[in-house]
Design a protein around this motif. Structure first.
Motif, mmCIF file in Angstrom:
data_model
loop_
_atom_site.group_PDB
_atom_site.id
_atom_site.type_symbol
_atom_site.label_atom_id
_atom_site.label_comp_id
_atom_site.label_asym_id
_atom_site.label_seq_id
_atom_site.Cartn_x
_atom_site.Cartn_y
_atom_site.Cartn_z
ATOM 1 N N ASP A 56 0.829 -1.210 0.000
ATOM 2 C CA ASP A 56 0.000 0.000 0.000
ATOM 3 C C ASP A 56 0.865 1.262 0.000
ATOM 4 N N LYS A 57 1.887 1.263 0.839
ATOM 5 C CA LYS A 57 2.782 2.417 0.909
ATOM 6 C C LYS A 57 3.575 2.557 -0.391
ATOM 7 N N MET A 58 3.927 1.416 -0.994
ATOM 8 C CA MET A 58 4.663 1.450 -2.258
ATOM 9 C C MET A 58 3.833 2.134 -3.344
ATOM 10 N N GLY A 59 2.554 1.756 -3.419
ATOM 11 C CA GLY A 59 1.679 2.380 -4.412
ATOM 12 C C GLY A 59 1.516 3.862 -4.173
ATOM 13 N N ASN A 60 1.346 4.247 -2.912
ATOM 14 C CA ASN A 60 1.176 5.659 -2.571
ATOM 15 C C ASN A 60 2.441 6.462 -2.871
ATOM 16 N N ASP A 61 3.609 5.880 -2.559
ATOM 17 C CA ASP A 61 4.872 6.568 -2.834
ATOM 18 C C ASP A 61 5.115 6.707 -4.327
ATOM 19 N N PHE A 62 4.723 5.681 -5.086
ATOM 20 C CA PHE A 62 4.878 5.750 -6.544
ATOM 21 C C PHE A 62 4.032 6.882 -7.118
ATOM 22 N N VAL A 63 2.796 6.970 -6.672
ATOM 23 C CA VAL A 63 1.899 8.011 -7.168
ATOM 24 C C VAL A 63 2.456 9.400 -6.865
ATOM 25 N N ASN A 64 3.030 9.575 -5.677
ATOM 26 C CA ASN A 64 3.484 10.896 -5.239
ATOM 27 C C ASN A 64 4.936 11.202 -5.609
ATOM 28 N N ALA A 65 5.610 10.268 -6.267
ATOM 29 C CA ALA A 65 7.018 10.477 -6.628
ATOM 30 C C ALA A 65 7.238 11.749 -7.455
ATOM 31 N N PRO A 66 6.391 12.058 -8.442
ATOM 32 C CA PRO A 66 6.627 13.289 -9.216
ATOM 33 C C PRO A 66 6.466 14.570 -8.410
ATOM 34 N N LEU A 67 5.896 14.483 -7.226
ATOM 35 C CA LEU A 67 5.662 15.667 -6.402
ATOM 36 C C LEU A 67 6.785 15.913 -5.396
ATOM 37 N N MET A 68 7.717 15.001 -5.303
ATOM 38 C CA MET A 68 8.747 15.096 -4.271
ATOM 39 C C MET A 68 9.695 16.256 -4.528
ATOM 40 N N PRO A 69 10.262 16.836 -3.459
ATOM 41 C CA PRO A 69 11.221 17.938 -3.631
ATOM 42 C C PRO A 69 12.518 17.442 -4.267
ATOM 43 N N GLY A 70 13.245 18.390 -4.842
ATOM 44 C CA GLY A 70 14.488 18.035 -5.516
ATOM 45 C C GLY A 70 14.222 17.591 -6.938
ATOM 46 N N LYS A 71 15.173 16.885 -7.511
ATOM 47 C CA LYS A 71 15.003 16.345 -8.855
ATOM 48 C C LYS A 71 14.390 14.951 -8.774
ATOM 49 N N SER A 72 13.800 14.520 -9.890
ATOM 50 C CA SER A 72 13.123 13.224 -9.899
ATOM 51 C C SER A 72 13.477 12.461 -11.167
ATOM 52 N N LEU A 73 14.192 11.354 -10.990
ATOM 53 C CA LEU A 73 14.497 10.484 -12.121
ATOM 54 C C LEU A 73 13.256 9.699 -12.532
ATOM 55 N N ILE A 74 12.374 9.445 -11.581
ATOM 56 C CA ILE A 74 11.104 8.778 -11.892
ATOM 57 C C ILE A 74 10.295 9.652 -12.844
ATOM 58 N N TYR A 75 10.264 10.945 -12.571
ATOM 59 C CA TYR A 75 9.541 11.872 -13.454
ATOM 60 C C TYR A 75 10.177 11.877 -14.842
ATOM 61 N N LYS A 76 11.470 11.866 -14.902
ATOM 62 C CA LYS A 76 12.181 11.960 -16.174
ATOM 63 C C LYS A 76 12.027 10.704 -17.024
#
Length: 238
Positions: free
Chosen positions: A151-171
């Motif tokens: 459950d936490k994995m799914g929630n963290d995946f969804v919110n990954a593009p919103l995290m501070p700093g740079k995001s390789l997941i977003y890229k």
């Protein structure tokens, strides 16, 4: 085909397309994962920490499976049994030679018995191999299930593009997943409560929020416009 079947078919098509895009994105992420330890590692620290939290159970599962398999193979070997007998000072039983027996025949008999024992040991070892492998894999999978937090994995995946700093997941994951999402009938995501489709839709929406933020930062001439300031961005559901 009735409406229910058509809806199910559209959902299946959307699910397959999103999973394919996600796998493509993860492949790109693995290829570029060196940035997590590069000169800008501090900008990826939040995302790297989040990923490691969910990857660590798989490492423990692999270690558990490897340990169990090696243990089963070693403890079941003839050499280990001889070593164990020597440690506990167990003397293997010896066959006494009858008085008057022909030494040559006795030696030949011992050779045949030894070869028979070796063949039996080999057959027994091959028989145990699938069982040892299966139990080891079962132990590794059990460890992963015990330590992981789906459950936490799914929630963290969804919110990954919103995290501070740079995001390789977003890229790496956002572009192919957004493309796959846009190719589907928008109603597909509105007509279902299917867990993964909901997660994919929320992820895409958060990808677009970060895209818009970066666009605005670029227009303002902000340095490192692709880096989100702390504490991050607000999601579409907030």
């Amino acid at each position: 085909m009735d409406q229910a079947e058509e809806r199910k078919a559209r959902q299946t098509k959307a699910m397959d397309a999103c999973w394919k895009a996600a796998r493509e994105g993860v492949g790109r992420l693995l290829e570029e994962a060196k940035v997590y330890k590069g000169t800008e590692a501090h900008l990826y620290r939040g995302e790297a920490t989040m990923i490691m939290e969910h990857v660590t159970p798989f490492y423990w599962g692999l270690a558990t499976a490897s340990f169990l398999f090696i243990t089963f193979r070693v403890t079941g070997s003839k050499r280990f049994q001889l070593y164990r007998d020597a440690m506990f000072q167990r003397k293997p039983s010896t066959t006494t030679t009858r008085n008057g027996a022909d030494p040559a025949k006795q030696q030949w008999k011992s050779l045949i018995e030894r070869q028979t024992e070796e063949k039996a040991e080999l057959a027994n070892d091959l028989t145990r191999l699938p069982f040892d492998f299966f139990v080891s894999i079962l132990g590794g999978c059990s460890t992963i299930l015990l330590l992981s937090k789906p459950d936490k994995m799914g929630n963290d995946f969804v919110n990954a593009p919103l995290m501070p700093g740079k995001s390789l997941i977003y890229k790496t994951i956002c572009p192919p997943l957004q493309a796959a999402y846009d190719e589907q009938d928008p109603n597909v995501f509105q007509e279902t409560n299917e867990g993964m489709l909901v997660i994919f839709e929320a992820f895409v929406k958060n990808c677009r929020i970060r895209t818009e933020f970066i666009k605005q930062q670029t227009l303002r001439g902000v340095a490192r416009s692709d880096a989100v300031p702390y504490p991050g961005l607000k999601g579409a559901s907030e």
